[in-house]
Each structure stands twice: as structure tokens, then as C-alpha cells.
Design a protein around this motif. Structure first.
Motif, PDB file in Angstrom:
ATOM      1  N   GLU A 104      44.465  10.368  31.642  1.00 12.83           N
ATOM      2  CA  GLU A 104      45.498   9.490  32.199  1.00 12.83           C
ATOM      3  C   GLU A 104      46.906   9.844  31.741  1.00 12.83           C
ATOM      4  OE1 GLU A 104      42.726   8.069  30.524  1.00 12.83           O
ATOM      5  OE2 GLU A 104      41.666   8.051  32.432  1.00 12.83           O
ATOM      6  N   ALA A 105      47.053  10.882  30.931  1.00 14.76           N
ATOM      7  CA  ALA A 105      48.372  11.268  30.425  1.00 14.76           C
ATOM      8  C   ALA A 105      49.291  11.641  31.581  1.00 14.76           C
ATOM      9  CB  ALA A 105      48.247  12.435  29.453  1.00 14.76           C
ATOM     10  N   GLU A 106      50.579  11.284  31.455  1.00 19.18           N
ATOM     11  CA  GLU A 106      51.544  11.561  32.517  1.00 19.18           C
ATOM     12  C   GLU A 106      51.982  13.014  32.560  1.00 19.18           C
ATOM     13  OE1 GLU A 106      54.846   8.947  32.909  1.00 19.18           O
ATOM     14  OE2 GLU A 106      53.647   7.192  32.437  1.00 19.18           O
ATOM     15  N   GLY A 107      51.918  13.718  31.457  1.00 21.59           N
ATOM     16  CA  GLY A 107      52.363  15.104  31.419  1.00 21.59           C
ATOM     17  C   GLY A 107      51.333  15.998  30.764  1.00 21.59           C
ATOM     18  N   GLY A 108      51.722  17.246  30.568  1.00 18.41           N
ATOM     19  CA  GLY A 108      50.863  18.171  29.855  1.00 18.41           C
ATOM     20  C   GLY A 108      49.985  19.042  30.735  1.00 18.41           C
ATOM     21  N   ARG A 109      50.216  19.012  32.037  1.00 16.95           N
ATOM     22  CA  ARG A 109      49.388  19.801  32.947  1.00 16.95           C
ATOM     23  C   ARG A 109      50.091  21.057  33.473  1.00 16.95           C
ATOM     24  NH1 ARG A 109      48.351  14.656  33.491  1.00 16.95           N
ATOM     25  NH2 ARG A 109      46.212  13.936  33.293  1.00 16.95           N
ATOM     26  N   GLY A 110      51.358  21.207  33.161  1.00 14.72           N
ATOM     27  CA  GLY A 110      52.120  22.338  33.681  1.00 14.72           C
ATOM     28  C   GLY A 110      51.548  23.682  33.273  1.00 14.72           C
ATOM     29  N   LEU A 111      51.192  23.848  32.004  1.00 15.18           N
ATOM     30  CA  LEU A 111      50.646  25.122  31.555  1.00 15.18           C
ATOM     31  C   LEU A 111      49.227  25.339  32.042  1.00 15.18           C
ATOM     32  CD1 LEU A 111      52.178  25.391  27.979  1.00 15.18           C
ATOM     33  CD2 LEU A 111      52.873  26.565  30.071  1.00 15.18           C
ATOM     34  N   VAL A 112      48.518  24.262  32.352  1.00 10.64           N
ATOM     35  CA  VAL A 112      47.203  24.412  32.976  1.00 10.64           C
ATOM     36  C   VAL A 112      47.387  25.019  34.363  1.00 10.64           C
ATOM     37  CG1 VAL A 112      45.172  23.189  33.847  1.00 10.64           C
ATOM     38  CG2 VAL A 112      46.182  22.522  31.657  1.00 10.64           C
ATOM     39  N   VAL A 113      48.367  24.525  35.105  1.00  8.44           N
ATOM     40  CA  VAL A 113      48.673  25.077  36.429  1.00  8.44           C
ATOM     41  C   VAL A 113      49.069  26.547  36.297  1.00  8.44           C
ATOM     42  CG1 VAL A 113      50.264  24.947  38.388  1.00  8.44           C
ATOM     43  CG2 VAL A 113      49.311  22.859  37.419  1.00  8.44           C
ATOM     44  N   VAL A 114      49.903  26.854  35.322  1.00  9.25           N
ATOM     45  CA  VAL A 114      50.328  28.239  35.102  1.00  9.25           C
ATOM     46  C   VAL A 114      49.113  29.124  34.816  1.00  9.25           C
ATOM     47  CG1 VAL A 114      51.604  29.785  33.544  1.00  9.25           C
ATOM     48  CG2 VAL A 114      52.661  27.667  34.358  1.00  9.25           C
ATOM     49  N   SER A 115      48.205  28.674  33.960  1.00  7.63           N
ATOM     50  CA  SER A 115      47.039  29.497  33.615  1.00  7.63           C
ATOM     51  C   SER A 115      46.104  29.691  34.807  1.00  7.63           C
ATOM     52  CB  SER A 115      46.291  28.905  32.422  1.00  7.63           C
ATOM     53  OG  SER A 115      45.710  27.675  32.752  1.00  7.63           O
ATOM     54  N   LEU A 116      46.089  28.740  35.733  1.00  3.41           N
ATOM     55  CA  LEU A 116      45.250  28.882  36.929  1.00  3.41           C
ATOM     56  C   LEU A 116      45.875  29.809  37.968  1.00  3.41           C
ATOM     57  CD1 LEU A 116      44.056  25.194  37.387  1.00  3.41           C
ATOM     58  CD2 LEU A 116      42.680  27.149  36.639  1.00  3.41           C
TER      59      LEU A 116
END
Length: 138
Positions: A104-116
Motif C-alpha cells: 500500500e506504500a505510495e512510492g518506491g516503485r520507480g526503480l522496480v519499473v526501471v529494472s523491468l
């Protein structure tokens, strides 16, 4: 010449204000430059590069911002490995990578997108700040 060393055939470097507007401009700049290099706006490469740039620039202005300092976007077409390298540099020395720890965290997904999206990516030190880079096959 060593064939294993990547050499840029084309390069663009631009400093932008470390603001949300600067991050938006970075994405548009990448889209335009790739179109100029022969990768149209509606191509998969251009779209993926825009997404990567958006994530890296957003991180630079959100987590890497130092008041009064800009961030920098650099594009490189590398040969002989036929690669596009996107670099975003900011003035903050902090190299701690932040990933979402809770669903439910609002942030922290940007580098996951980058790695994908990227074939490979990483963080490099600079005299001032750091550079986060990502590479895509052409």
C-alpha cells in the motif's frame, strides 16, 4: 581499437531544473532527440526510453534534489553493442536505493519499473552527487 569498448556515436547532454517541470521536460527532450536520431515517437524504443527517463528524472527531483542545483540528462547511442544509454545525474551524494516495502506504500516503485524496462541499470558516483543509468537495446 578494442571492440569491447562502447563508443558513443551520438550524444545529448542537458541540464534541467530539479523541479517537476524539469522532469517533464527531460521526458519530452528524450522523445524528441530519439525521433531526431531515427526512432519515432510512436516506436517501442522511444516509448520505453521516455518511461525510463520519466522514472529516473522523477527520482532525481524528488529524492536527489539539492536546493539551487540542477539535474542532468544524458543520452548516448553506444556502438558496437547497439545500445541506448540514459543517464540522469543529481547533486545528492546519497546512493541509498528506495524500493516499496509495503503493497500500500505510495512510492518506491520507480526503480522496480526501471529494472523491468531496462536491459541493465545501475548507479555511478560523481565528484558531486550520483548518476543513475539504464540501457536499452536498439
Amino acid at each position: 581499437m578494442n571492440a569491447e569498448i562502447s563508443t558513443p556515436t551520438a550524444e545529448l547532454t542537458q541540464r534541467l531544473s530539479a523541479t517537476p517541470r524539469g522532469a517533464r521536460l527531460a521526458r519530452r527532450l528524450v522523445a524528441h532527440q530519439l525521433a531526431t536520431w531515427g526512432y519515432p515517437h510512436d516506436s517501442d524504443l522511444n516509448y520505453t526510453a521516455q518511461q525510463l527517463t520519466a522514472e529516473l528524472a522523477a527520482n532525481a527531483v524528488t529524492h536527489g534534489r539539492v536546493p539551487g542545483r540542477d539535474f542532468e540528462v544524458r543520452l548516448l547511442l553506444l556502438t558496437p553493442d547497439n545500445t541506448l544509454r540514459i543517464e540522469v545525474s543529481d547533486a545528492r551524494d546519497d546512493r541509498q536505493l528506495r524500493f516499496a516495502r509495503e503493497a500500500e506504500a505510495e512510492g518506491g516503485r520507480g526503480l522496480v519499473v526501471v529494472s523491468l524496462l531496462a536491459r541493465t541499470w545501475g548507479v555511478a558516483e560523481r565528484d558531486v552527487g550520483k548518476t543513475v543509468w539504464a540501457e536499452l537495446p536498439l
